[in-house]
Design an enzyme around this catalytic site. Structure first.
Site, PDB file in Angstrom:
ATOM      1  N   ASN A 110       7.643 -23.864   0.039  1.00 46.98           N
ATOM      2  CA  ASN A 110       8.517 -24.954   0.350  1.00 46.98           C
ATOM      3  C   ASN A 110       7.639 -26.007   1.372  1.00 46.98           C
ATOM      4  O   ASN A 110       6.872 -25.528   2.216  1.00 46.98           O
ATOM      5  CB  ASN A 110      10.067 -24.613   0.883  1.00 46.98           C
ATOM      6  CG  ASN A 110      10.715 -25.770   1.491  1.00 46.98           C
ATOM      7  OD1 ASN A 110      10.819 -26.783   0.605  1.00 46.98           O
ATOM      8  ND2 ASN A 110      11.173 -25.786   2.417  1.00 46.98           N
ATOM      9  N   HIS A 112       8.808 -28.737   4.626  1.00 40.31           N
ATOM     10  CA  HIS A 112       9.865 -29.137   5.445  1.00 40.31           C
ATOM     11  C   HIS A 112       9.235 -30.467   6.195  1.00 40.31           C
ATOM     12  O   HIS A 112       8.141 -30.103   6.899  1.00 40.31           O
ATOM     13  CB  HIS A 112      10.388 -28.053   6.354  1.00 40.31           C
ATOM     14  CG  HIS A 112      11.496 -28.330   6.999  1.00 40.31           C
ATOM     15  ND1 HIS A 112      12.821 -28.757   6.629  1.00 40.31           N
ATOM     16  CD2 HIS A 112      11.505 -28.689   8.580  1.00 40.31           C
ATOM     17  CE1 HIS A 112      13.324 -28.785   7.367  1.00 40.31           C
ATOM     18  NE2 HIS A 112      12.902 -28.866   8.734  1.00 40.31           N
ATOM     19  N   SER A 139       5.453 -29.176   7.700  1.00 37.72           N
ATOM     20  CA  SER A 139       5.364 -27.708   7.449  1.00 37.72           C
ATOM     21  C   SER A 139       5.343 -27.123   6.042  1.00 37.72           C
ATOM     22  O   SER A 139       6.358 -27.356   5.410  1.00 37.72           O
ATOM     23  CB  SER A 139       5.893 -26.591   8.137  1.00 37.72           C
ATOM     24  OG  SER A 139       6.065 -27.322   9.546  1.00 37.72           O
ATOM     25  N   ASP A 148      14.596 -22.489   5.914  1.00 39.80           N
ATOM     26  CA  ASP A 148      13.287 -23.171   6.715  1.00 39.80           C
ATOM     27  C   ASP A 148      12.528 -22.144   7.724  1.00 39.80           C
ATOM     28  O   ASP A 148      12.124 -22.348   8.749  1.00 39.80           O
ATOM     29  CB  ASP A 148      13.673 -24.277   7.411  1.00 39.80           C
ATOM     30  CG  ASP A 148      14.377 -25.420   6.651  1.00 39.80           C
ATOM     31  OD1 ASP A 148      13.903 -25.348   5.265  1.00 39.80           O
ATOM     32  OD2 ASP A 148      15.166 -26.114   6.783  1.00 39.80           O
TER      33      ASP A 148
HETATM   34  C1  GRF Z   1      10.064 -34.275   1.884  1.00 36.23           C
HETATM   35  O1  GRF Z   1      10.624 -34.815   2.916  1.00 36.23           O
HETATM   36  C2  GRF Z   1      10.114 -32.790   1.877  1.00 36.23           C
HETATM   37  O2  GRF Z   1       9.570 -32.476   3.210  1.00 36.23           O
HETATM   38  C3  GRF Z   1      11.524 -32.399   1.850  1.00 36.23           C
HETATM   39  O3  GRF Z   1      11.982 -33.279   0.956  1.00 36.23           O
HETATM   40  C4  GRF Z   1      11.291 -34.393   1.032  1.00 36.23           C
HETATM   41  C5  GRF Z   1      10.908 -34.580  -0.535  1.00 36.23           C
HETATM   42  O4  GRF Z   1      10.560 -35.899  -0.802  1.00 36.23           O
HETATM   43  N1  GRF Z   1      11.666 -30.999   1.655  1.00 36.23           N
HETATM   44  P1  GRF Z   1       9.726 -36.291  -2.082  1.00 36.23           P
HETATM   45  O5  GRF Z   1      10.937 -36.244  -3.354  1.00 36.23           O
HETATM   46  O6  GRF Z   1       8.530 -35.396  -2.641  1.00 36.23           O
HETATM   47  O7  GRF Z   1       9.304 -37.681  -2.001  1.00 36.23           O
END
Ligand code: GRF
Length: 216
Positions: A110, A112, A139, A148
């Site tokens: 994932n 974050h 991260s 998370d």
């Molecule tokens: C990103 O900010 C990521 O950190 C979070 O969700 C958002 C996804 O953005 N988990 P995208 O759809 O990849 O532009």
């Protein structure tokens, strides 16, 4: 070159991270190959990005299922039909059940938008500003049952400037996300990134509590 590593990407939104992965795989040879993009929302722009790149797409509408367990069971089936070596969450706005997370233990990543363990959950950019933080970032981590909270792989640090707003911070952080997520996927696909009972390792060396730290 190591064996091919098929990757399934799960998303709910615009898919900026997906695009960064697609572009990075175009630019440099890698054993990673995105074999499918699955979304819980039919209107996710990420699906369009996938289709444009010739990647298979699949929609699984969570509102059509009676609860999380049923949805996650169907999601596992949909993912496993592609037999991926790695599953990547890229803005997938669903809380996953422990059974789902266990099923993909050691092969579920994932990203974050904070320097975990700081600012788990939502609205991270606003929260950093409210707290007067000097640094922020993003991260990549292995997913465990703790939201998370799984072992960190790589973090990118950005400095918070006086004039920053949630929007400017989001922009800076997204740009870094688009660098470190493809990097982590490449490491995994090359067999360099692993997870065992001691935590995450890169090239056999433990990554430690912050993962690999990059200051851009
Ligand atoms: C990103 O900010 C990521 O950190 C979070 O969700 C958002 C996804 O953005 N988990 P995208 O759809 O990849 O532009």
């Amino acid at each position: 070159m190591p064996q091919r590593c098929d990757v399934v990407v799960l998303l709910s939104g615009t898919g900026g991270n997906l695009q960064a992965m697609i572009d990075s795989l175009h630019e440099r040879a890698s054993p990673a190959r995105i074999c499918a993009v699955i979304s819980n929302r039919a209107d996710a722009f990420g699906l369009e990005r996938a289709a444009r790149a010739g990647i298979a797409t699949h929609v699984l509408d969570h509102t059509a299922y009676e609860g999380r367990e049923a949805f996650d069971a169907a999601l596992i089936q949909a993912i496993d039909a592609f037999q991926p070596a790695l599953v990547v969450l890229a803005g997938f706005m669903r809380i996953l059940t422990p059974g789902f997370v266990r099923h993909y233990h050691g092969r579920l990543l994932n990203i974050h938008p904070s320097l975990l363990p700081l600012y788990k959950g939502l609205h991270t950019h606003q929260r950093v500003l409210d707290a007067g933080g000097a640094e922020h970032g993003c991260s990549v981590h292995f997913v465990t049952e703790e939201l998370d909270g799984g072992p960190l792989v790589v973090q990118a640090v950005v400095s918070v400037e006086l004039h920053d707003t949630p929007a400017t911070l989001a922009q800076k952080v997204h740009a870094r996300e688009h660098l470190i997520y493809p990097l982590a996927i490449r490491w995994f696909a090359e067999g360099r990134l692993t997870l065992d009972e001691h935590g995450a390792s890169l090239d056999g060396e433990p990554l430690g509590p912050s993962g690999h730290l990059i200051r851009y």
